[in-house]
Design a protein around this motif. Structure first.
Motif, PDB file in Angstrom:
ATOM      1  N   ILE A 273       0.843  -1.201   0.000  1.00  0.00           N
ATOM      2  CA  ILE A 273       0.000   0.000   0.000  1.00  0.00           C
ATOM      3  C   ILE A 273       0.873   1.244   0.000  1.00  0.00           C
ATOM      4  N   LYS A 274       1.938   1.216   0.772  1.00  0.00           N
ATOM      5  CA  LYS A 274       2.828   2.370   0.864  1.00  0.00           C
ATOM      6  C   LYS A 274       3.441   2.682  -0.486  1.00  0.00           C
ATOM      7  N   SER A 275       3.705   1.642  -1.279  1.00  0.00           N
ATOM      8  CA  SER A 275       4.323   1.901  -2.581  1.00  0.00           C
ATOM      9  C   SER A 275       3.284   2.039  -3.681  1.00  0.00           C
ATOM     10  N   GLY A 276       2.017   2.169  -3.327  1.00  0.00           N
ATOM     11  CA  GLY A 276       0.987   2.498  -4.309  1.00  0.00           C
ATOM     12  C   GLY A 276       0.263   1.321  -4.920  1.00  0.00           C
ATOM     13  N   VAL A 277       0.373   0.153  -4.314  1.00  0.00           N
ATOM     14  CA  VAL A 277      -0.292  -1.035  -4.856  1.00  0.00           C
ATOM     15  C   VAL A 277      -1.463  -1.424  -3.961  1.00  0.00           C
ATOM     16  N   ALA A 278      -2.643  -1.631  -4.593  1.00  0.00           N
ATOM     17  CA  ALA A 278      -3.817  -2.036  -3.811  1.00  0.00           C
ATOM     18  C   ALA A 278      -3.670  -3.488  -3.363  1.00  0.00           C
ATOM     19  N   VAL A 279      -4.278  -3.810  -2.215  1.00  0.00           N
ATOM     20  CA  VAL A 279      -4.185  -5.194  -1.721  1.00  0.00           C
ATOM     21  C   VAL A 279      -5.557  -5.724  -1.320  1.00  0.00           C
ATOM     22  N   ASP A 280      -5.674  -7.040  -1.325  1.00  0.00           N
ATOM     23  CA  ASP A 280      -6.869  -7.706  -0.795  1.00  0.00           C
ATOM     24  C   ASP A 280      -6.577  -8.065   0.647  1.00  0.00           C
ATOM     25  N   LYS A 281      -7.130  -7.301   1.556  1.00  0.00           N
ATOM     26  CA  LYS A 281      -6.820  -7.487   2.960  1.00  0.00           C
ATOM     27  C   LYS A 281      -7.892  -8.350   3.626  1.00  0.00           C
ATOM     28  N   PRO A 282      -7.475  -9.321   4.459  1.00  0.00           N
ATOM     29  CA  PRO A 282      -8.484 -10.136   5.154  1.00  0.00           C
ATOM     30  C   PRO A 282      -9.320  -9.273   6.102  1.00  0.00           C
ATOM     31  N   ILE A 283     -10.471  -9.793   6.477  1.00  0.00           N
ATOM     32  CA  ILE A 283     -11.320  -9.112   7.457  1.00  0.00           C
ATOM     33  C   ILE A 283     -11.505 -10.038   8.642  1.00  0.00           C
ATOM     34  N   TYR A 284     -11.193  -9.548   9.844  1.00  0.00           N
ATOM     35  CA  TYR A 284     -11.491 -10.318  11.042  1.00  0.00           C
ATOM     36  C   TYR A 284     -12.813  -9.806  11.599  1.00  0.00           C
ATOM     37  N   ASN A 285     -13.773 -10.698  11.678  1.00  0.00           N
ATOM     38  CA  ASN A 285     -15.109 -10.320  12.134  1.00  0.00           C
ATOM     39  C   ASN A 285     -15.186 -10.463  13.651  1.00  0.00           C
ATOM     40  N   HIS A 286     -15.325  -9.319  14.360  1.00  0.00           N
ATOM     41  CA  HIS A 286     -15.316  -9.351  15.823  1.00  0.00           C
ATOM     42  C   HIS A 286     -16.594  -9.917  16.409  1.00  0.00           C
ATOM     43  N   VAL A 287     -17.631  -9.998  15.594  1.00  0.00           N
ATOM     44  CA  VAL A 287     -18.892 -10.532  16.110  1.00  0.00           C
ATOM     45  C   VAL A 287     -18.868 -12.062  16.055  1.00  0.00           C
ATOM     46  N   THR A 288     -18.542 -12.586  14.869  1.00  0.00           N
ATOM     47  CA  THR A 288     -18.529 -14.044  14.726  1.00  0.00           C
ATOM     48  C   THR A 288     -17.220 -14.661  15.209  1.00  0.00           C
ATOM     49  N   GLY A 289     -16.154 -13.845  15.240  1.00  0.00           N
ATOM     50  CA  GLY A 289     -14.853 -14.380  15.635  1.00  0.00           C
ATOM     51  C   GLY A 289     -14.164 -15.141  14.512  1.00  0.00           C
ATOM     52  N   LEU A 290     -14.655 -14.937  13.271  1.00  0.00           N
ATOM     53  CA  LEU A 290     -14.094 -15.651  12.119  1.00  0.00           C
ATOM     54  C   LEU A 290     -13.355 -14.693  11.199  1.00  0.00           C
ATOM     55  N   LEU A 291     -12.552 -15.277  10.315  1.00  0.00           N
ATOM     56  CA  LEU A 291     -11.887 -14.483   9.283  1.00  0.00           C
ATOM     57  C   LEU A 291     -12.765 -14.488   8.033  1.00  0.00           C
ATOM     58  N   ASP A 292     -13.263 -13.325   7.640  1.00  0.00           N
ATOM     59  CA  ASP A 292     -14.162 -13.206   6.494  1.00  0.00           C
ATOM     60  C   ASP A 292     -13.365 -13.014   5.198  1.00  0.00           C
ATOM     61  N   PRO A 293     -14.034 -13.168   4.027  1.00  0.00           N
ATOM     62  CA  PRO A 293     -13.339 -12.938   2.754  1.00  0.00           C
ATOM     63  C   PRO A 293     -12.742 -11.526   2.696  1.00  0.00           C
ATOM     64  N   PRO A 294     -11.641 -11.374   1.969  1.00  0.00           N
ATOM     65  CA  PRO A 294     -10.903 -10.107   1.995  1.00  0.00           C
ATOM     66  C   PRO A 294     -11.651  -8.955   1.332  1.00  0.00           C
ATOM     67  N   GLU A 295     -11.231  -7.743   1.649  1.00  0.00           N
ATOM     68  CA  GLU A 295     -11.751  -6.547   0.992  1.00  0.00           C
ATOM     69  C   GLU A 295     -10.578  -5.829   0.334  1.00  0.00           C
ATOM     70  N   LEU A 296     -10.902  -5.111  -0.756  1.00  0.00           N
ATOM     71  CA  LEU A 296      -9.843  -4.423  -1.479  1.00  0.00           C
ATOM     72  C   LEU A 296      -9.504  -3.111  -0.779  1.00  0.00           C
ATOM     73  N   ILE A 297      -8.237  -2.885  -0.557  1.00  0.00           N
ATOM     74  CA  ILE A 297      -7.794  -1.614   0.027  1.00  0.00           C
ATOM     75  C   ILE A 297      -6.942  -0.904  -1.015  1.00  0.00           C
ATOM     76  N   LYS A 298      -7.434   0.253  -1.464  1.00  0.00           N
ATOM     77  CA  LYS A 298      -6.661   1.017  -2.443  1.00  0.00           C
ATOM     78  C   LYS A 298      -5.767   1.993  -1.700  1.00  0.00           C
ATOM     79  N   PRO A 299      -4.571   2.273  -2.224  1.00  0.00           N
ATOM     80  CA  PRO A 299      -3.646   3.148  -1.499  1.00  0.00           C
ATOM     81  C   PRO A 299      -4.240   4.546  -1.305  1.00  0.00           C
ATOM     82  N   PRO A 300      -4.374   4.970  -0.064  1.00  0.00           N
ATOM     83  CA  PRO A 300      -4.881   6.321   0.203  1.00  0.00           C
ATOM     84  C   PRO A 300      -3.696   7.275   0.317  1.00  0.00           C
ATOM     85  N   LYS A 301      -3.990   8.564   0.539  1.00  0.00           N
ATOM     86  CA  LYS A 301      -2.892   9.501   0.784  1.00  0.00           C
ATOM     87  C   LYS A 301      -2.275   9.210   2.145  1.00  0.00           C
ATOM     88  N   ILE A 302      -3.154   8.895   3.122  1.00  0.00           N
ATOM     89  CA  ILE A 302      -2.654   8.583   4.458  1.00  0.00           C
ATOM     90  C   ILE A 302      -3.249   7.265   4.915  1.00  0.00           C
TER      91      ILE A 302
END
Lengths: 135, 409
Positions: free
Chosen positions: B150-179
């Protein structure tokens, strides 16, 4: 018949980045009807003050409360034997996790007055979780 | 220097936007868009395999990465919301995605919860007998790879940890932000991740205050009692002291929250003594000070000009050492009751990096309903937010300056 139109409405909303109720002459009557229903429901809920708007969120609030109760009981049982055991630590850590999750949800609803299911329900208003209560 | 970001078309919710390179002096006139089938793997577990859109823009600065460490998952909503508010815009969870996502996105910032890098879900941790505080429950390799990407400008598929179910959900896309802000239990634990941070903050809550806050948080729950709240804190303390607390020596700024010294034997935790411990010599960061840098001063603003109600307000500023580092400490004990107290205090602080007189007060008022708005926690969180904005502006202007220098040479 109304449902069919609704589906085409939601499908359309993904392509049109503006209002989900962007009218086209064919579905104008349906969108008007739905808009009205939605607006009146929203007004009722807001009159009640900050709180869960959608059924899914209400269910989640209850689920979290129940989990807290359950996990506290579990932790007390597990720790009876040995308070310093790994099992005991993990049990209380779970209590903390769920307590924080509940608190985060409460913060979002009461302080920010935003239901976490808001954007999901905009796209999927007919699902069970997105039912709104009129009370 | 061009930075290329790759996106799959399925992930985009609107038509692809192509950024217009503004740095024409570098010779880039055209916008380049290329479509091809993705061959190599991006960071994280990629799910879709459609055609790619590549947009190349010249001089698009690298993402500035901020680390925030504190206890209990990502409930630092207050700090995060103050921080994103300083940059303008409200931080929202990603629209149309997993409603249990921990991520917050605003115009300029994206906030990632490090719990998403749990390698063990709730069941897994129970089996192995490790708490979420234990490094063994977290995938630091993935954390490092993705933050670096992300720091070098590449989007990633980041996992999601669900605090309600306690499971790891399918990833979400994170595009590089300014900060990019990474918040959670271990932002400074892994050395490689630490080196990626442009600025780091540690929120250090003393045990007494932690207990008081958790009482406020949990007592309304039917499942909880004073005993269960205390037991939970005690049981987590060994892991906390072993794995989380040691990170504070690496932080550029520590916000320490303690019980007040103005009220003897106070245990309500309502009036707080808050210390902003700022490391000296950090690039792009000049510590806030009272009266004169490097001197020591105690200041009670209440008196003839300003009347405060009990217990009043007391400030302290001075140099010190903290875990072997040279620091400056600004401390506030007490509460603000009125607007004019806040503006009076603001007018006597220096190096607060405001754009106009009264900006700190304005930011505090904007979120008057947030916890800590009348004491040092809200004040210092807001000030840290302004310092981060200043840091960001310095970093991005130094990046545009560098290529200019290169062309001159």
């Amino acid at each position: 018949m109304a449902t069919l139109r609704l589906h085409s409405l939601t499908a359309a909303s993904e392509k049109i980045p503006t209002s989900p109720f962007a009218p086209s002459s064919r579905v104008l009557s349906a969108s008007f009807h739905c808009n009205e229903k939605r607006v009146s429901r929203r007004m009722t809920i807001n009159a009640m003050g900050g709180g869960a708007k959608y059924k899914g969120t209400q269910m989640r609030e209850k689920q979290l409360s129940d989990m807290i109760k359950m996990k506290v009981t579990e932790a007390k049982q597990v720790c009876e034997g040995d308070e310093t055991s790994d099992e005991c630590k993990v049990a209380w850590d779970e209590v903390e996790e769920v307590s924080q999750a509940k608190a985060d949800l409460r913060l979002r609803l009461e302080v920010e007055k935003k239901d976490p299911l808001e954007s999901f329900c905009l796209e999927n208003p007919e699902t069970e979780e997105c039912k709104v209560y009129d009370d | 220097m061009a930075v290329c970001s790759a996106y799959t078309t399925q992930s985009l919710h609107s038509t692809c936007s192509i950024s217009t390179p503004a740095k024409t002096h570098l010779g880039f006139h055209q916008k380049q868009v290329v479509f091809y089938r993705r061959s190599s793997k991006r960071g994280g577990s990629g799910s879709s395999s459609g055609p790619c859109v590549i947009t190349c823009s010249a001089g698009d600065s690298q993402t500035v990465v901020i680390g925030l460490a504190a206890d209990s998952g990502c409930g630092k909503s207050t700090f995060m919301r103050r921080l994103t508010s300083v940059f303008g815009g409200a931080a929202e969870p990603p629209k149309g995605g997993n409603p249990d996502s921990n991520t917050l996105i605003s115009d300029m910032t994206t906030v990632i919860c490090l719990d998403d890098y749990h390698s063990l879900d709730r069941t897994g941790r129970k089996e192995k007998g490790v708490t979420a505080l234990d490094p063994r429950a977290n995938d630091f390799d993935l954390m490092y790879e993705q933050v670096k990407a992300i720091k070098s400008g590449v989007a990633v598929d980041k996992p999601i940890y669900n605090h309600v179910t306690g499971l790891l959900d399918p990833p979400e896309l994170i595009k590089p932000p300014k900060i990019l802000v990474i918040e959670g239990l271990h932002p400074m634990f892994d050395e490689r991740v630490r080196d990626l941070l442009d600025f780091s903050i540690y929120l250090d809550i003393s045990n007494e205050v932690k207990f008081a806050w958790k009482i406020q948080r949990d007592m309304a729950e039917r499942g909880h009692s004073l005993e269960s709240i205390r037991a939970s804190i005690e049981a987590r303390k060994p892991d906390f002291d072993a794995y989380i607390d040691p990170q504070k020596k690496y932080a550029d700024a520590v916000i320490e929250v303690l019980p007040t010294q103005l009220i003897p034997d106070d245990n309500e935790g309502k009036v707080l003594r808050v210390r902003l411990i700022m490391k000296e010599g950090v690039k792009h960061f000049s510590p806030v000070y009272l009266f004169d840098e490097g001197s020591t001063i105690s200041w009670i603003p209440c008196g003839r000009k300003l009347t405060c109600s009990y217990p009043g307000i007391k400030f302290h500023y001075g140099p010190d050492t903290y875990f072997g580092n040279e620091v400056s400490i600004l401390e506030m004990d007490g509460q603000f009751d009125r607007l004019d107290e806040l503006i009076y205090v603001e007018s006597h602080l220096s190096n607060i990096s405001t754009r106009f007189y009264g900006e700190v007060t304005q930011q505090m008022l904007k979120h008057a309903d947030f916890p800590g708005s009348n004491n040092g926690t809200g004040l210092f969180q807001t000030i840290v937010g302004l310092k981060i904005r200043d840091l960001y502006e310095q970093i991005t202007s130094s990046k545009t300056a560098a290529p200019l220098e290169a062309t001159k040479a």
